[in-house]
Design a protein around this motif. Structure first.
Motif, PDB file in Angstrom:
ATOM      1  N   ALA A  84       0.839  -1.197   0.000  1.00 43.46           N
ATOM      2  CA  ALA A  84       0.000   0.000   0.000  1.00 43.46           C
ATOM      3  C   ALA A  84       0.872   1.244   0.000  1.00 43.46           C
ATOM      4  O   ALA A  84       1.982   1.268   0.553  1.00 43.46           O
TER       5      ALA A  84
ATOM      6  N   PRO B 103       2.259   4.849   1.059  1.00 44.68           N
ATOM      7  CA  PRO B 103       2.345   5.459   2.385  1.00 44.68           C
ATOM      8  C   PRO B 103       1.370   6.619   2.508  1.00 44.68           C
ATOM      9  O   PRO B 103       1.059   7.307   1.537  1.00 44.68           O
ATOM     10  N   THR B 104       0.902   6.841   3.732  1.00 48.56           N
ATOM     11  CA  THR B 104       0.012   7.972   3.985  1.00 48.56           C
ATOM     12  C   THR B 104       0.845   9.252   4.086  1.00 48.56           C
ATOM     13  O   THR B 104       2.081   9.218   4.172  1.00 48.56           O
ATOM     14  N   ALA B 105       0.141  10.373   4.103  1.00 47.40           N
ATOM     15  CA  ALA B 105       0.830  11.657   4.212  1.00 47.40           C
ATOM     16  C   ALA B 105       1.610  11.746   5.521  1.00 47.40           C
ATOM     17  O   ALA B 105       2.740  12.268   5.559  1.00 47.40           O
ATOM     18  N   GLU B 106       1.032  11.235   6.589  1.00 49.80           N
ATOM     19  CA  GLU B 106       1.727  11.290   7.880  1.00 49.80           C
ATOM     20  C   GLU B 106       2.981  10.426   7.854  1.00 49.80           C
ATOM     21  O   GLU B 106       4.035  10.812   8.382  1.00 49.80           O
ATOM     22  N   GLN B 107       2.872   9.250   7.244  1.00 49.58           N
ATOM     23  CA  GLN B 107       4.045   8.380   7.161  1.00 49.58           C
ATOM     24  C   GLN B 107       5.158   9.033   6.340  1.00 49.58           C
ATOM     25  O   GLN B 107       6.342   8.956   6.707  1.00 49.58           O
ATOM     26  N   GLU B 108       4.793   9.679   5.243  1.00 43.81           N
ATOM     27  CA  GLU B 108       5.804  10.385   4.444  1.00 43.81           C
ATOM     28  C   GLU B 108       6.448  11.509   5.247  1.00 43.81           C
ATOM     29  O   GLU B 108       7.662  11.725   5.186  1.00 43.81           O
TER      30      GLU B 108
ATOM     31  N   GLN C 196      -5.892   3.924  18.717  1.00 43.62           N
ATOM     32  CA  GLN C 196      -6.649   3.247  17.661  1.00 43.62           C
ATOM     33  C   GLN C 196      -7.912   2.652  18.266  1.00 43.62           C
ATOM     34  O   GLN C 196      -7.931   2.184  19.385  1.00 43.62           O
TER      35      GLN C 196
ATOM     36  N   ASN D 218       5.102   0.374  11.593  1.00 40.93           N
ATOM     37  CA  ASN D 218       3.729   0.696  11.998  1.00 40.93           C
ATOM     38  C   ASN D 218       3.255  -0.421  12.925  1.00 40.93           C
ATOM     39  O   ASN D 218       2.886  -1.499  12.477  1.00 40.93           O
TER      40      ASN D 218
END
Length: 819
Positions: free
Chosen positions: A586, A588-593, A612, A683
């Motif tokens: 998948a 990466p999300t914006a936060e992960q980047e 979570q 993660n």
């Protein structure tokens, strides 16, 4: 005729009158159970009193005493008479003549008689030498003659018993254990001995003796009723057979059931099993308390000397949130609030089973009285704790029985009521349906390394015969029930479908392998169509073996196992054509980047913690009660510049802070906009073993030290383990490490299945670092007490490992985990 008329007839007519009155009493359909037993004892008392009075005219210092079952007034139709002729040592000839005038009329009527003639001193000496004689005297009851003589003996015998209890009670416990070994467990036998088998009348009498010692007392709830039920069945058995027997043989069960007004023999056996279960559980609790008291008495003088006479405080060791160990039992923590914590019963049960410790009776009763029902569907923690409980091996049995004794199992799983204590009239089966289900889970816990979803295997083991409480094919009925139960305890639709398939087809492999031609392609195709996927086939194979092993020695053999394995290989080959392509990673999300760029810019680890919650099912039934989302732990995002040692460092720091890893993923992330270099992104979802989570700043500081080598994690973990040695606990099956064939075109997939424990990921990470392989990605999940981890690894040049090198890595990793 009234009972008074019956006694008068017996007194006026001598032995023949007693015999007629006795027969009339036993034939009275309106009187049964305790009233009839009491009336029979009273009738016999009057007759024997008459014999004693007629033969002892002018004698002093002599009395007639009923002991044992007769002393308790528990005369079944064919019970023997336990009598003691007690005398003060006077005219021995007169005493012998009196004994003959009592014993011979009893023998003339064909009644069994256990008799003795003794002085009080002789009776006490016999009791001191013979535990069974002492137990009989504890129930001594005066019938006739010198009341003071009888009372003096009773007082002395009880005093002796209480003074000698520290010595005699362990003897009594050993006697009970030896009898149980010989006779088996009453609650599971198709032809049980109502008296001698474990959970029978002998054990109920032993509990009375323990209570008489004043050292401990049995749980009284339901015990009197259980004893009464067993006595009622014995009465009916005596009347049906005309013999003094305690064995409930198959050919007599229908007649005994009819005598008691029950529907059929199965109903009779179920009532017997329920009563036996109450007695067995009360025995377990009582003997545990006896052991605790005796140990405390042995240790107390030394502790008092060490503490200067102060009263020692029992040590309490935490096991889980709200659960501690104290005096060898699992009890609730002082701060535990069952009324606010519906998961507490399952959490306490799982902790007890994992530590191989009994659940305290007080704790179980408190939870049964105060705990709120779980919401529907269950929260994720409840589901995890159930899986942990089921996967704990043989200790699960005792813990499950403790929950069931107080009604907690049927409250958690209402469908359990139909299989509880249900007999199985099949020579192959050695357990009742409910015990068989638990035994299957125990067997399945030994096979969890063979499957990718041990949680589904364990729950399927628990539910596979749940349909036996319903009419028709139990597999068909069980599929319906399993769907409902699986959804209620919180599995998603895909998992619910798998569990339903496993329950519906739990006999498919063994039946097909032993009854069909495996060379016929149509046979293999039909099984493949029913199973549907490789994962389900893997689970079904393990469930088949666990089910057979839990049934009995006749249900499984190497020959049967080889047939099933052959079938599985053939079905797997058919299913292999439908193997999906490897999924793409998948984006990466914006936060992960953002975290990755910051980690690259600063050159150190960057952490983010985020709570979570379980997603709400939009298709949930409208009538269900809305619940707050269930916390599944905290999401821990970590970005670290790509470098050696990241995996063992992160895993070790989390273990140091007592954080449980529920799920974990690791992958390399290329930086955007043509920036050279890569960042490792982790993660993970973590939760505190107990207490609160540590601050992110502390985690980051320790991680920095771990990565630069200034923090020796292995040494810190070893120091903690040495300071707090592991409890004996359950023996988990050994870890298993395999190479997944053709699982990925870009990497070698190493699968690790092991018992979840603090520091497990740290040890795996160190072993992989030592082997000089790169972890391209990692997918970790904790299912109950089982860790199921997949590591996508490559060589130093980024290519999959050659076959021999991959196999060598798997062996090395497995050896490292076994150390």
């Amino acid at each position: 005729m009234t009972s008074t008329d019956t006694r008068v007839e017996a007194e006026d007519s001598g032995p023949s009158g007693y015999a007629a009155a006795r027969l009339r009493l036993l034939q009275e359909g309106a009187r049964s159970g305790p009233p009839r037993r009491a009336a029979l004892a009273e009738l016999t008392d009057d007759w024997l009193t008459g014999l004693f009075t007629a033969g002892s005219e002018g004698m002093r210092g002599v009395s007639l005493v009923a002991v044992g079952g007769y002393g308790r007034g528990e005369l079944s139709p064919r019970s023997d008479l336990d009598l003691l002729l007690l005398h003060d040592g006077g005219d021995s000839g007169a005493v012998a003549s009196l004994a003959d005038r009592i014993w011979y009329p009893v023998w003339d009527l064909g009644l069994d008689l256990d008799h003795s003639v003794r002085t009080p001193a002789e009776a006490r000496k016999t009791a001191a030498d013979d535990l069974k004689a002492q137990l009989g005297l504890l129930d001594a009851r005066h019938l006739a003659g010198d009341l003071g003589l009888t009372a003096g003996l009773r007082t002395a015998v009880l005093a002796d018993w209480r003074n000698q209890a520290p010595k005699r009670l362990p003897e009594l416990q050993e006697l009970c254990a030896e009898r149980a070994e010989r006779q088996g467990e009453l609650q599971y036998l198709l032809e049980p001995d109502l008296k001698e088998a474990r959970g029978g009348l002998r054990d109920a009498t032993a509990l009375r003796a323990v209570a008489a010692s004043w050292l401990a007392d049995a749980p009284r709830e339901g015990l009197t009723e259980a004893r009464r039920r067993l006595l009622d069945v014995r009465d009916a058995l005596h009347l049906a057979t005309g013999r003094a027997t305690d064995r409930l043989a198959l050919q007599e069960q229908d007649q005994v059931a009819a005598e008691l007004g029950l529907l059929d023999a199965d109903t009779l056996l179920r009532q017997v099993y329920e009563a036996a279960r109450v007695v067995s559980y009360a025995s377990d609790v009582t003997w545990r308390e006896v052991g605790r008291v005796l140990r405390s008495r042995a240790v107390r003088p030394r502790l008092r000397a060490m503490l200067g006479g102060g009263k020692p405080t029992a040590e309490r060791s935490p096991l889980a949130e709200g659960v501690v160990e104290q005096d060898g039992e699992v009890v609730l923590a002082r701060a535990a609030r069952p009324e606010r914590d519906p998961v507490l019963p399952l959490r306490a049960a799982a902790a007890a089973a994992q530590a191989d410790l009994p659940l305290s009776l007080h704790a179980v009763r408190r939870m049964a009285a105060a705990a709120r029902p779980l919401p529907t569907p269950w929260p994720a923690e409840a589901r995890q704790q159930l899986v942990t409980l089921l996967g704990s091996g043989s200790p699960t049995i005792e813990v499950w029985e403790a929950l069931e004794a107080e009604g907690l199992i049927t409250r958690l799983l209402p469908d359990w009521e139909r299989v509880r204590c249900r007999p199985q009239r099949n020579a192959v089966h050695i357990w009742t349906v409910d015990r068989h289900l638990i035994e299957t889970a125990v067997r399945a816990s030994e096979l969890t390394r063979r499957v990718g979803r041990p949680d589904l295997l364990l729950v399927a083991a628990l539910l596979h015969d749940i349909g036996k409480g319903w009419p028709g094919d139990h597999s068909v009925a069980g599929e319906i029930i399993a769907r409902d139960v699986a959804a209620r305890i919180g599995f998603d639709r895909v998992d619910v479908a798998v569990l339903a398939t496993l329950v519906r087809h739990h006999l498919l492999l063994i039946d097909t392998a032993t009854r069909r031609d495996l060379e016929d392609p149509a046979t293999v195709r039909s099984v493949a169509e029913a199973v549907g996927s490789q994962g389900t086939l893997e689970l079904l194979h393990a469930l088949t073996e666990a089910d057979a092993l839990a049934t009995g020695p006749a249900a499984w053999s190497s020959w049967r196992g080889s047939l099933v394995t052959d079938l599985v290989k053939r079905v797997s080959a058919v299913l292999a054509g439908d193997t999906p392509d490897e999924p793409e990673a998948a984006a990466p999300t914006a936060e992960q980047e953002r975290l990755a760029i910051e980690a690259f810019r600063t050159g150190g680890p960057v952490l983010a913690l985020r709570a979570q919650t379980e997603p709400v099912d939009a298709d949930a039934e409208a009538e269900s009660v809305p619940q707050d989302p269930e916390p599944l732990g905290v999401e821990l995002l970590i970005a670290v510049p790509d470098q050696p040692g990241v995996l063992p460092a992160v895993a070790g720091v989390l273990a140091m802070h007592r954080l449980t890893v529920r799920t974990a993923e690791l992958r390399a992330l290329d930086l955007p906009d043509g920036v050279e270099g890569s960042v490792l992104l982790l993660n993970w979802r973590v939760a505190a073993e107990y207490g609160s989570l540590p601050q992110a700043a502390r985690l980051r500081a320790d991680l920095v030290r771990a990565l630069d080598g200034s923090l020796d994690i292995a040494a810190r973990l070893a120091e903690r383990d040495a300071a707090y040695p592991r409890r004996r606990g359950t023996i988990a099956p050994p870890p298993r490490v395999t190479v997944a064939p053709a699982a990925s075109r870009h990497a070698t997939v190493i699968e690790v299945r092991a018992h979840d424990a603090p520091g497990l990921l740290h040890r795996i990470g160190r072993a992989l670092e030592k082997a000089h392989v790169r972890v391209r990605s990692m997918h970790v999940s904790t299912l109950g007490a089982n860790a199921v981890d997949a590591f996508y690894v490559t060589g130093t040049k980024g290519a999959p490992l050659p076959g021999a090198e991959a196999a060598s890595l798997a062996r090395a990793l497995e050896e490292a985990l076994r150390e």
